[in-house]
Write a protein that holds these residues in place. Sequence first.
Motif, PDB file in Angstrom:
ATOM      1  N   VAL A   7      40.335  49.670  52.686  1.00  0.00           N
ATOM      2  CA  VAL A   7      41.595  50.394  52.852  1.00  0.00           C
ATOM      3  C   VAL A   7      42.629  49.784  51.922  1.00  0.00           C
ATOM      4  O   VAL A   7      43.008  48.609  52.072  1.00  0.00           O
ATOM      5  N   GLY A   8      43.070  50.561  50.952  1.00  0.00           N
ATOM      6  CA  GLY A   8      44.112  50.127  50.025  1.00  0.00           C
ATOM      7  C   GLY A   8      45.446  50.721  50.429  1.00  0.00           C
ATOM      8  O   GLY A   8      45.518  51.886  50.838  1.00  0.00           O
ATOM      9  N   GLY A   9      46.510  49.948  50.306  1.00  0.00           N
ATOM     10  CA  GLY A   9      47.816  50.439  50.729  1.00  0.00           C
ATOM     11  C   GLY A   9      48.325  51.576  49.862  1.00  0.00           C
ATOM     12  O   GLY A   9      48.682  52.649  50.358  1.00  0.00           O
ATOM     13  N   VAL A  10      48.364  51.361  48.552  1.00  0.00           N
ATOM     14  CA  VAL A  10      48.882  52.352  47.608  1.00  0.00           C
ATOM     15  C   VAL A  10      47.920  52.459  46.426  1.00  0.00           C
ATOM     16  O   VAL A  10      47.361  51.463  45.981  1.00  0.00           O
ATOM     17  N   ASP A  11      47.739  53.675  45.940  1.00  0.00           N
ATOM     18  CA  ASP A  11      46.802  53.946  44.855  1.00  0.00           C
ATOM     19  C   ASP A  11      47.416  53.543  43.512  1.00  0.00           C
ATOM     20  O   ASP A  11      47.895  54.385  42.740  1.00  0.00           O
ATOM     21  N   VAL A  12      47.404  52.238  43.239  1.00  0.00           N
ATOM     22  CA  VAL A  12      47.980  51.690  42.008  1.00  0.00           C
ATOM     23  C   VAL A  12      46.993  50.689  41.398  1.00  0.00           C
ATOM     24  O   VAL A  12      46.097  50.196  42.087  1.00  0.00           O
ATOM     25  N   PRO A  13      47.147  50.394  40.096  1.00  0.00           N
ATOM     26  CA  PRO A  13      46.193  49.504  39.426  1.00  0.00           C
ATOM     27  C   PRO A  13      45.993  48.148  40.111  1.00  0.00           C
ATOM     28  O   PRO A  13      44.869  47.631  40.123  1.00  0.00           O
TER      29      PRO A  13
ATOM     30  N   LEU B 248      46.088  54.692  51.387  1.00  0.00           N
ATOM     31  CA  LEU B 248      46.976  55.275  52.385  1.00  0.00           C
ATOM     32  C   LEU B 248      47.998  56.222  51.778  1.00  0.00           C
ATOM     33  O   LEU B 248      48.309  57.266  52.358  1.00  0.00           O
ATOM     34  N   THR B 249      48.546  55.861  50.620  1.00  0.00           N
ATOM     35  CA  THR B 249      49.535  56.723  49.960  1.00  0.00           C
ATOM     36  C   THR B 249      49.397  56.602  48.447  1.00  0.00           C
ATOM     37  O   THR B 249      48.769  55.678  47.933  1.00  0.00           O
ATOM     38  N   GLN B 250      50.042  57.515  47.755  1.00  0.00           N
ATOM     39  CA  GLN B 250      50.058  57.488  46.297  1.00  0.00           C
ATOM     40  C   GLN B 250      51.197  56.624  45.763  1.00  0.00           C
ATOM     41  O   GLN B 250      51.111  56.083  44.662  1.00  0.00           O
ATOM     42  N   THR B 251      52.278  56.493  46.538  1.00  0.00           N
ATOM     43  CA  THR B 251      53.415  55.686  46.122  1.00  0.00           C
ATOM     44  C   THR B 251      53.829  54.744  47.250  1.00  0.00           C
ATOM     45  O   THR B 251      53.613  55.044  48.434  1.00  0.00           O
ATOM     46  N   ALA B 252      54.443  53.633  46.878  1.00  0.00           N
ATOM     47  CA  ALA B 252      54.905  52.669  47.880  1.00  0.00           C
ATOM     48  C   ALA B 252      55.989  53.259  48.765  1.00  0.00           C
ATOM     49  O   ALA B 252      56.107  52.908  49.945  1.00  0.00           O
ATOM     50  N   GLU B 253      56.785  54.172  48.194  1.00  0.00           N
ATOM     51  CA  GLU B 253      57.879  54.773  48.955  1.00  0.00           C
ATOM     52  C   GLU B 253      57.379  55.566  50.155  1.00  0.00           C
ATOM     53  O   GLU B 253      58.126  55.803  51.112  1.00  0.00           O
ATOM     54  N   GLU B 254      56.123  55.963  50.124  1.00  0.00           N
ATOM     55  CA  GLU B 254      55.553  56.733  51.241  1.00  0.00           C
ATOM     56  C   GLU B 254      55.055  55.837  52.377  1.00  0.00           C
ATOM     57  O   GLU B 254      54.548  56.337  53.381  1.00  0.00           O
TER      58      GLU B 254
END
Length: 350
Positions: free
Chosen positions: A171-177, A204-210
Amino acid sequence: MRRISRLTRVAVGVASLALAATACGGTSSESNTGDEGTKDDKGLAIAYDIGGRGDQSFNDAAYAGLQRAQKEFGYKTADIEPTEGETDADKEQRLASLAKQGYNPVIGVGFAYGPAMKAVAEKYPDTTFGIVDSVVEGKNVASLVFAENEASYLAGVAAAKATKTNVVGFVGGVDVPLIHKFEAGYKQGVTDTNPKVKVISQYLTQTAEEGGFSSPDKGKAAAEGQIEKKADVVYQAAGLSGQGVIEAAAKAKVWAIGVDSDQYKQEALAAYKDYILTSALKDINGAVFALAKSVEDGKPLTGTQTFDLKSDGVGLSDSNPKFAEVPGAQDAVAKAKEGIVDGSIKVKTE
């Protein structure tokens, strides 16, 4: 003038290795040990990433480094929380406020501080800045980066040895490098250990803001979904959201793997610790302290400082006694670590 410590300088990478006025509406704390602190005696200040202090993981590890510096050097420190939905301008104002008040060094905890750090460092050339998990170019900036993929590889080895269903989760928090590095190392470690084991991944989300790094409910729901698909080991790289992953694993009586800090030892997670098999560690504590120490000694670190397995900047915990009971796990992890350090195992970052 700020006093200079007589302690021996900490080597780069540890072994090779608030705030008086709150910026942008965030909460903060400031503390001073003993009577040595004066108006000019200001040291390390940190600005937290999303999730803030109390995440039992990433930010708390940075805070531990701050506490260590405060105790050892007897100066004022500051730590400040992020605000919900903040912009780069908010981060820039926060870092500038800390530098203007005389804190040195000033560390941004998390890659999100990159743009703000670059802008502020240029305006305050006499202040040493540090950023965790990102590289920012600047004569007075130390980029504190980690080989998360290497620690995650070891977590994958442990997961492959522990699973009984041949299904494990990530489970990754945000889809970032940055989080891709965790996933890549974990998957490779699993596959190299047992190609028959399937890895289920979810961000979980595409951006941290989410809220990907700050929503335990999202982490819990993701882990529950993976457990329904027979995953009996779930590794999370999700900041505060990871607490939900650990809760879900414990309730289902399957294994969770922690991240950044040794989450088996975290008081807030004590109710679930019997199900925290291990944690992929990043010595953020040591990196933060090393930068503070270098400034205190008058020889500030700058440039990219990489913390990897070879320098003990990352690793895998063995605090849970049950880890030793997993057949072959300890030997397999030790062998994998040796291979990574001597270069015979090349760990992917994507």
